[in-house]
Design an enzyme around this catalytic site. Structure first.
Site, PDB file in Angstrom:
ATOM      1  N   ARG A 164      14.982  76.920 -37.301  1.00 51.42           N
ATOM      2  CA  ARG A 164      14.615  78.192 -36.941  1.00 51.42           C
ATOM      3  C   ARG A 164      13.791  79.051 -38.024  1.00 51.42           C
ATOM      4  O   ARG A 164      14.332  80.033 -38.425  1.00 51.42           O
ATOM      5  CB  ARG A 164      16.046  79.107 -36.527  1.00 51.42           C
ATOM      6  CG  ARG A 164      16.865  78.664 -35.395  1.00 51.42           C
ATOM      7  CD  ARG A 164      16.031  78.499 -34.253  1.00 51.42           C
ATOM      8  NE  ARG A 164      16.873  78.197 -32.882  1.00 51.42           N
ATOM      9  CZ  ARG A 164      16.818  76.688 -32.595  1.00 51.42           C
ATOM     10  NH1 ARG A 164      15.838  76.038 -33.384  1.00 51.42           N
ATOM     11  NH2 ARG A 164      17.518  76.391 -31.609  1.00 51.42           N
ATOM     12  N   SER A 238      20.216  84.143 -28.967  1.00 56.88           N
ATOM     13  CA  SER A 238      21.010  83.919 -29.954  1.00 56.88           C
ATOM     14  C   SER A 238      21.013  84.785 -31.215  1.00 56.88           C
ATOM     15  O   SER A 238      19.682  84.817 -31.820  1.00 56.88           O
ATOM     16  CB  SER A 238      20.872  82.433 -30.318  1.00 56.88           C
ATOM     17  OG  SER A 238      21.267  81.706 -29.020  1.00 56.88           O
ATOM     18  N   GLU A 334      19.319  85.654 -36.578  1.00 55.17           N
ATOM     19  CA  GLU A 334      18.284  85.032 -36.121  1.00 55.17           C
ATOM     20  C   GLU A 334      17.037  86.047 -35.838  1.00 55.17           C
ATOM     21  O   GLU A 334      16.145  85.723 -36.085  1.00 55.17           O
ATOM     22  CB  GLU A 334      18.756  84.080 -34.822  1.00 55.17           C
ATOM     23  CG  GLU A 334      17.507  83.361 -34.484  1.00 55.17           C
ATOM     24  CD  GLU A 334      17.923  82.376 -33.457  1.00 55.17           C
ATOM     25  OE1 GLU A 334      17.135  81.977 -32.415  1.00 55.17           O
ATOM     26  OE2 GLU A 334      18.935  81.858 -33.728  1.00 55.17           O
TER      27      GLU A 334
END
Length: 342
Positions: A164, A238, A334
Protein backbone atom coordinates in the site's frame (compact mmCIF):
# COMPACT_ATOMS: atom_id res chain seq x y z
CA UNK A 1 -11.01 25.51 -19.24
CA UNK A 2 -11.84 28.04 -16.54
CA UNK A 3 -10.92 27.04 -12.97
CA UNK A 4 -13.86 27.35 -10.58
CA UNK A 5 -13.53 29.22 -7.26
CA UNK A 6 -14.71 27.66 -4.00
CA UNK A 7 -15.74 24.34 -5.56
CA UNK A 8 -17.51 21.94 -3.20
CA UNK A 9 -15.46 18.73 -2.72
CA UNK A 10 -17.95 16.71 -0.69
CA UNK A 11 -18.80 14.73 -3.84
CA UNK A 12 -15.14 14.07 -4.62
CA UNK A 13 -14.32 12.13 -1.48
CA UNK A 14 -16.18 8.89 -0.80
CA UNK A 15 -16.35 9.55 2.96
CA UNK A 16 -18.48 12.58 1.97
CA UNK A 17 -16.74 14.92 4.37
CA UNK A 18 -17.25 18.66 3.85
CA UNK A 19 -14.61 20.79 2.17
CA UNK A 20 -14.00 23.17 -0.72
CA UNK A 21 -11.24 23.87 -3.19
CA UNK A 22 -10.07 27.48 -3.32
CA UNK A 23 -9.68 26.92 -7.07
CA UNK A 24 -10.71 23.78 -8.98
CA UNK A 25 -9.86 22.61 -12.50
CA UNK A 26 -10.60 19.36 -14.35
CA UNK A 27 -8.30 19.22 -17.42
CA UNK A 28 -9.28 16.67 -20.09
CA UNK A 29 -5.97 16.51 -22.00
CA UNK A 30 -2.24 16.45 -21.24
CA UNK A 31 -1.86 19.77 -23.02
CA UNK A 32 -4.59 21.41 -20.95
CA UNK A 33 -2.99 20.17 -17.75
CA UNK A 34 0.47 21.40 -18.76
CA UNK A 35 -0.98 24.80 -19.76
CA UNK A 36 -2.81 25.04 -16.43
CA UNK A 37 0.36 24.38 -14.44
CA UNK A 38 2.22 26.97 -16.48
CA UNK A 39 -0.21 29.82 -15.80
CA UNK A 40 1.39 32.65 -13.84
CA UNK A 41 -1.63 33.22 -11.61
CA UNK A 42 -0.98 29.90 -9.83
CA UNK A 43 2.67 30.66 -9.16
CA UNK A 44 3.49 30.17 -5.49
CA UNK A 45 0.08 28.68 -4.64
CA UNK A 46 -0.31 25.12 -3.29
CA UNK A 47 -1.36 22.57 -5.92
CA UNK A 48 -3.21 19.36 -5.10
CA UNK A 49 -4.30 16.48 -7.33
CA UNK A 50 -7.42 14.47 -6.53
CA UNK A 51 -9.06 11.59 -8.40
CA UNK A 52 -12.36 10.04 -7.37
CA UNK A 53 -11.49 10.49 -3.69
CA UNK A 54 -11.93 6.83 -2.73
CA UNK A 55 -8.78 6.78 -0.61
CA UNK A 56 -8.91 10.29 0.83
CA UNK A 57 -9.48 11.75 4.28
CA UNK A 58 -10.54 15.34 3.62
CA UNK A 59 -9.69 17.68 6.48
CA UNK A 60 -11.66 20.66 5.23
CA UNK A 61 -10.96 23.34 2.64
CA UNK A 62 -7.94 22.94 0.34
CA UNK A 63 -6.11 26.19 -0.42
CA UNK A 64 -4.65 26.94 -3.83
CA UNK A 65 -5.39 24.97 -6.98
CA UNK A 66 -7.03 21.53 -6.88
CA UNK A 67 -6.61 19.50 -10.08
CA UNK A 68 -9.02 16.69 -10.96
CA UNK A 69 -7.63 14.99 -14.12
CA UNK A 70 -10.33 13.79 -16.52
CA UNK A 71 -8.04 12.22 -19.10
CA UNK A 72 -9.73 9.32 -20.87
CA UNK A 73 -8.72 6.45 -23.10
CA UNK A 74 -7.48 2.85 -23.12
CA UNK A 75 -5.05 2.02 -25.95
CA UNK A 76 -3.43 -1.19 -27.18
CA UNK A 77 0.26 -0.42 -27.71
CA UNK A 78 1.57 -3.77 -28.89
CA UNK A 79 2.13 -7.45 -28.25
CA UNK A 80 5.26 -9.23 -27.04
CA UNK A 81 4.87 -12.98 -27.18
CA UNK A 82 2.23 -13.97 -24.65
CA UNK A 83 1.81 -10.42 -23.34
CA UNK A 84 0.23 -7.17 -24.47
CA UNK A 85 1.05 -3.62 -23.43
CA UNK A 86 -1.97 -1.41 -22.75
CA UNK A 87 -1.97 2.32 -22.00
CA UNK A 88 -4.62 3.64 -19.61
CA UNK A 89 -5.39 7.33 -19.05
CA UNK A 90 -5.49 8.50 -15.44
CA UNK A 91 -9.12 9.62 -15.47
CA UNK A 92 -10.50 6.19 -16.36
CA UNK A 93 -12.46 4.45 -13.62
CA UNK A 94 -10.33 1.53 -12.42
CA UNK A 95 -13.06 -1.12 -12.40
CA UNK A 96 -14.07 -0.18 -15.94
CA UNK A 97 -10.43 -0.71 -16.93
CA UNK A 98 -10.52 -4.23 -15.46
CA UNK A 99 -13.78 -4.99 -17.27
CA UNK A 100 -12.51 -3.62 -20.59
CA UNK A 101 -9.24 -5.57 -20.49
CA UNK A 102 -11.09 -8.82 -19.86
CA UNK A 103 -13.47 -8.12 -22.74
CA UNK A 104 -10.45 -7.67 -25.00
CA UNK A 105 -8.87 -10.96 -23.88
CA UNK A 106 -6.11 -9.27 -21.82
CA UNK A 107 -5.73 -11.03 -18.50
CA UNK A 108 -4.27 -10.45 -15.05
CA UNK A 109 -6.36 -7.76 -13.37
CA UNK A 110 -9.31 -9.97 -12.40
CA UNK A 111 -8.46 -10.03 -8.67
CA UNK A 112 -8.39 -6.22 -8.62
CA UNK A 113 -12.02 -5.98 -9.71
CA UNK A 114 -14.38 -3.49 -8.05
CA UNK A 115 -11.61 -1.55 -6.29
CA UNK A 116 -13.02 2.00 -6.29
CA UNK A 117 -11.17 4.98 -7.69
CA UNK A 118 -9.49 6.19 -10.85
CA UNK A 119 -6.64 4.51 -12.72
CA UNK A 120 -4.36 7.44 -11.96
CA UNK A 121 -4.78 6.94 -8.23
CA UNK A 122 -4.00 3.21 -8.34
CA UNK A 123 -0.18 3.57 -8.20
CA UNK A 124 -0.25 5.90 -5.19
CA UNK A 125 -1.11 3.08 -2.82
CA UNK A 126 -0.16 0.17 -5.08
CA UNK A 127 -3.73 -1.17 -4.96
CA UNK A 128 -4.01 -4.84 -4.16
CA UNK A 129 -6.51 -7.58 -3.39
CA UNK A 130 -6.70 -11.37 -3.24
CA UNK A 131 -3.01 -11.98 -3.83
CA UNK A 132 -2.47 -9.44 -6.64
CA UNK A 133 -1.02 -5.92 -6.59
CA UNK A 134 -0.81 -3.28 -9.29
CA UNK A 135 2.99 -3.54 -9.37
CA UNK A 136 2.63 -7.09 -10.76
CA UNK A 137 1.44 -5.59 -14.06
CA UNK A 138 2.64 -1.99 -14.21
CA UNK A 139 5.36 -1.43 -16.83
CA UNK A 140 5.69 2.35 -16.52
CA UNK A 141 3.71 5.54 -16.01
CA UNK A 142 3.86 9.20 -16.99
CA UNK A 143 3.47 11.92 -14.39
CA UNK A 144 3.82 15.70 -14.13
CA UNK A 145 5.44 17.51 -11.22
CA UNK A 146 2.81 19.84 -9.80
CA UNK A 147 5.16 22.64 -8.81
CA UNK A 148 7.35 22.77 -11.93
CA UNK A 149 5.23 21.22 -14.70
CA UNK A 150 8.12 18.88 -15.57
CA UNK A 151 6.94 15.63 -17.13
CA UNK A 152 8.67 12.35 -16.26
CA UNK A 153 8.33 8.68 -17.16
CA UNK A 154 8.59 6.35 -14.15
CA UNK A 155 9.52 2.69 -14.56
CA UNK A 156 8.09 0.14 -12.17
CA UNK A 157 11.35 0.27 -10.23
CA UNK A 158 11.20 4.08 -10.05
CA UNK A 159 7.79 3.80 -8.40
CA UNK A 160 9.31 2.04 -5.37
CA UNK A 161 6.21 0.02 -4.73
CA UNK A 162 5.59 -1.55 -1.34
CA UNK A 163 2.60 -2.72 0.64
CA UNK A 164 0.00 0.00 0.00
CA UNK A 165 2.89 2.32 -0.72
CA UNK A 166 4.87 3.97 -3.51
CA UNK A 167 7.27 6.78 -4.36
CA UNK A 168 4.26 9.06 -4.84
CA UNK A 169 2.93 8.39 -1.37
CA UNK A 170 6.04 8.19 0.81
CA UNK A 171 9.02 9.72 -0.99
CA UNK A 172 7.49 12.78 -2.70
CA UNK A 173 3.90 12.83 -1.43
CA UNK A 174 1.52 15.27 -3.07
CA UNK A 175 4.08 16.44 -5.61
CA UNK A 176 3.02 14.56 -8.75
CA UNK A 177 -0.10 14.08 -10.83
CA UNK A 178 -0.21 10.85 -12.83
CA UNK A 179 -1.26 11.11 -16.48
CA UNK A 180 -1.32 7.52 -17.75
CA UNK A 181 -0.24 3.98 -16.94
CA UNK A 182 1.24 1.29 -19.16
CA UNK A 183 0.24 -2.22 -18.12
CA UNK A 184 1.76 -5.51 -19.30
CA UNK A 185 -1.06 -8.06 -19.36
CA UNK A 186 -1.30 -11.69 -20.43
CA UNK A 187 -2.82 -13.00 -23.64
CA UNK A 188 -3.54 -16.33 -21.95
CA UNK A 189 -5.32 -16.78 -18.60
CA UNK A 190 -3.22 -17.61 -15.53
CA UNK A 191 -5.54 -17.29 -12.59
CA UNK A 192 -4.22 -16.20 -9.19
CA UNK A 193 -5.93 -18.36 -6.55
CA UNK A 194 -3.54 -18.20 -3.61
CA UNK A 195 -6.12 -16.48 -1.41
CA UNK A 196 -7.85 -19.27 0.50
CA UNK A 197 -11.49 -18.17 0.50
CA UNK A 198 -11.34 -17.09 -3.13
CA UNK A 199 -9.82 -20.42 -4.20
CA UNK A 200 -12.46 -22.39 -2.34
CA UNK A 201 -15.33 -20.40 -3.79
CA UNK A 202 -13.82 -20.65 -7.27
CA UNK A 203 -13.60 -24.45 -7.06
CA UNK A 204 -17.28 -24.53 -6.16
CA UNK A 205 -18.24 -22.77 -9.41
CA UNK A 206 -19.54 -24.82 -12.35
CA UNK A 207 -16.66 -25.78 -14.64
CA UNK A 208 -18.07 -23.51 -17.35
CA UNK A 209 -17.63 -20.52 -15.00
CA UNK A 210 -14.05 -21.30 -13.93
CA UNK A 211 -12.72 -18.64 -16.26
CA UNK A 212 -11.20 -15.15 -15.88
CA UNK A 213 -14.68 -13.66 -16.26
CA UNK A 214 -15.98 -16.06 -13.62
CA UNK A 215 -13.14 -15.08 -11.31
CA UNK A 216 -13.95 -11.38 -11.78
CA UNK A 217 -17.63 -12.04 -11.01
CA UNK A 218 -16.64 -13.96 -7.88
CA UNK A 219 -14.28 -11.21 -6.69
CA UNK A 220 -17.04 -8.64 -7.19
CA UNK A 221 -19.48 -10.82 -5.25
CA UNK A 222 -17.05 -11.27 -2.36
CA UNK A 223 -16.28 -7.56 -2.17
CA UNK A 224 -19.98 -6.64 -2.22
CA UNK A 225 -20.69 -9.13 0.58
CA UNK A 226 -18.02 -7.64 2.84
CA UNK A 227 -17.59 -3.99 1.89
CA UNK A 228 -20.28 -1.31 1.81
CA UNK A 229 -20.91 0.55 -1.45
CA UNK A 230 -19.66 4.13 -0.87
CA UNK A 231 -22.57 5.37 -3.00
CA UNK A 232 -24.95 3.92 -0.42
CA UNK A 233 -22.90 4.31 2.77
CA UNK A 234 -19.96 6.73 2.60
CA UNK A 235 -16.59 5.14 3.36
CA UNK A 236 -13.00 5.11 2.11
CA UNK A 237 -12.52 1.34 2.04
CA UNK A 238 -10.05 -0.20 4.48
CA UNK A 239 -9.11 2.64 6.81
CA UNK A 240 -6.08 0.97 8.39
CA UNK A 241 -3.16 -0.95 6.93
CA UNK A 242 -2.30 -4.43 8.13
CA UNK A 243 0.63 -3.89 10.55
CA UNK A 244 3.95 -5.56 9.78
CA UNK A 245 5.94 -6.76 12.80
CA UNK A 246 9.29 -8.40 13.50
CA UNK A 247 9.62 -12.13 14.27
CA UNK A 248 10.22 -11.40 17.96
CA UNK A 249 7.17 -9.10 18.15
CA UNK A 250 5.10 -11.75 16.40
CA UNK A 251 6.21 -14.37 18.93
CA UNK A 252 5.29 -12.04 21.79
CA UNK A 253 1.83 -11.48 20.37
CA UNK A 254 1.28 -15.15 19.55
CA UNK A 255 2.16 -16.10 23.13
CA UNK A 256 -0.42 -13.66 24.48
CA UNK A 257 -3.04 -14.26 21.77
CA UNK A 258 -2.82 -17.84 20.41
CA UNK A 259 -5.58 -17.16 17.87
CA UNK A 260 -3.71 -14.20 16.36
CA UNK A 261 -4.31 -13.95 12.60
CA UNK A 262 -1.05 -13.28 10.76
CA UNK A 263 0.77 -14.05 7.53
CA UNK A 264 4.51 -14.72 7.09
CA UNK A 265 6.41 -12.48 4.67
CA UNK A 266 9.39 -13.38 2.50
CA UNK A 267 11.77 -11.26 4.60
CA UNK A 268 10.92 -13.11 7.82
CA UNK A 269 8.54 -10.51 9.21
CA UNK A 270 4.81 -11.05 9.70
CA UNK A 271 1.76 -9.13 8.51
CA UNK A 272 -1.01 -8.93 11.09
CA UNK A 273 -4.69 -8.83 10.17
CA UNK A 274 -5.75 -5.37 11.32
CA UNK A 275 -9.41 -6.37 11.01
CA UNK A 276 -8.86 -9.15 13.57
CA UNK A 277 -7.18 -6.73 15.97
CA UNK A 278 -10.07 -4.28 15.66
CA UNK A 279 -12.67 -6.99 16.10
CA UNK A 280 -10.96 -8.36 19.23
CA UNK A 281 -10.89 -4.84 20.68
CA UNK A 282 -14.63 -4.48 20.19
CA UNK A 283 -14.63 -2.01 17.29
CA UNK A 284 -16.46 -4.10 14.70
CA UNK A 285 -19.94 -2.63 14.33
CA UNK A 286 -19.28 0.02 16.97
CA UNK A 287 -21.06 3.30 16.24
CA UNK A 288 -20.72 6.67 17.89
CA UNK A 289 -22.91 9.41 16.46
CA UNK A 290 -22.53 9.48 12.70
CA UNK A 291 -19.29 7.46 12.59
CA UNK A 292 -18.87 3.70 12.89
CA UNK A 293 -16.71 0.74 12.02
CA UNK A 294 -18.71 -1.43 9.65
CA UNK A 295 -20.57 -4.42 11.09
CA UNK A 296 -19.33 -6.79 8.35
CA UNK A 297 -15.76 -5.52 8.04
CA UNK A 298 -14.06 -3.97 11.06
CA UNK A 299 -11.44 -2.25 8.86
CA UNK A 300 -13.98 0.01 7.17
CA UNK A 301 -14.87 3.34 8.79
CA UNK A 302 -18.30 4.49 7.63
CA UNK A 303 -19.94 7.91 7.77
CA UNK A 304 -23.70 8.11 8.30
CA UNK A 305 -23.72 11.86 7.66
CA UNK A 306 -23.07 15.05 9.57
CA UNK A 307 -19.54 14.37 10.86
CA UNK A 308 -16.74 16.91 10.63
CA UNK A 309 -13.08 16.23 9.97
CA UNK A 310 -12.41 16.85 13.67
CA UNK A 311 -14.94 14.15 14.58
CA UNK A 312 -13.17 11.65 12.31
CA UNK A 313 -9.72 12.48 13.64
CA UNK A 314 -10.84 12.08 17.26
CA UNK A 315 -12.62 8.78 16.50
CA UNK A 316 -9.60 7.39 14.65
CA UNK A 317 -7.18 8.39 17.40
CA UNK A 318 -9.26 6.59 20.02
CA UNK A 319 -9.24 3.45 17.90
CA UNK A 320 -5.48 3.62 17.46
CA UNK A 321 -4.85 4.17 21.16
CA UNK A 322 -7.06 1.24 22.12
CA UNK A 323 -5.22 -1.11 19.74
CA UNK A 324 -1.83 0.03 21.01
CA UNK A 325 -2.94 -0.40 24.61
CA UNK A 326 -4.28 -3.92 24.01
CA UNK A 327 -1.72 -5.29 21.54
CA UNK A 328 1.23 -2.89 21.60
CA UNK A 329 0.71 -2.26 17.87
CA UNK A 330 0.17 1.13 16.20
CA UNK A 331 -2.27 1.14 13.28
CA UNK A 332 -1.29 3.19 10.26
CA UNK A 333 -4.00 5.05 8.35
CA UNK A 334 -4.49 3.98 4.74
CA UNK A 335 -6.39 6.95 3.20
CA UNK A 336 -4.30 9.95 2.15
CA UNK A 337 -4.95 13.09 4.22
CA UNK A 338 -5.81 16.25 2.30
CA UNK A 339 -4.70 18.96 2.47
CA UNK A 340 -1.35 17.22 2.93
CA UNK A 341 0.45 20.33 4.19
CA UNK A 342 -1.96 20.97 7.04
Amino acid sequence: MNPQPYRDLSGLNTLRLPGRAEWFAAPRTDAALQALLGERRWKGLPRTAIGEGSNVLLLGDIPGLVIHPRLRGIRFLGQDGDHVVVEVAAGENWDRVVQHTLEQGWYGLENLSLIPGSAGAAPYQNIGAYGVELEDFLLSLDAVHLATGVRRRFTRRDCRFGYRDSFFRSVEPGQWVILRLRLRLRCKPLLELSYGELAQRFRELPVSQQTPAGLRALVCSLRRSKLPDPEQLPNAGSFFKNPIVSPSEHTRLRDRFPELVSFPLADGRFKLAAGWLLEQAGWKGYREGSLAMHDRQALVLVHHGGATCADVLEFVQRIRRSIRQRFGVWLEQEPVTLPAFR
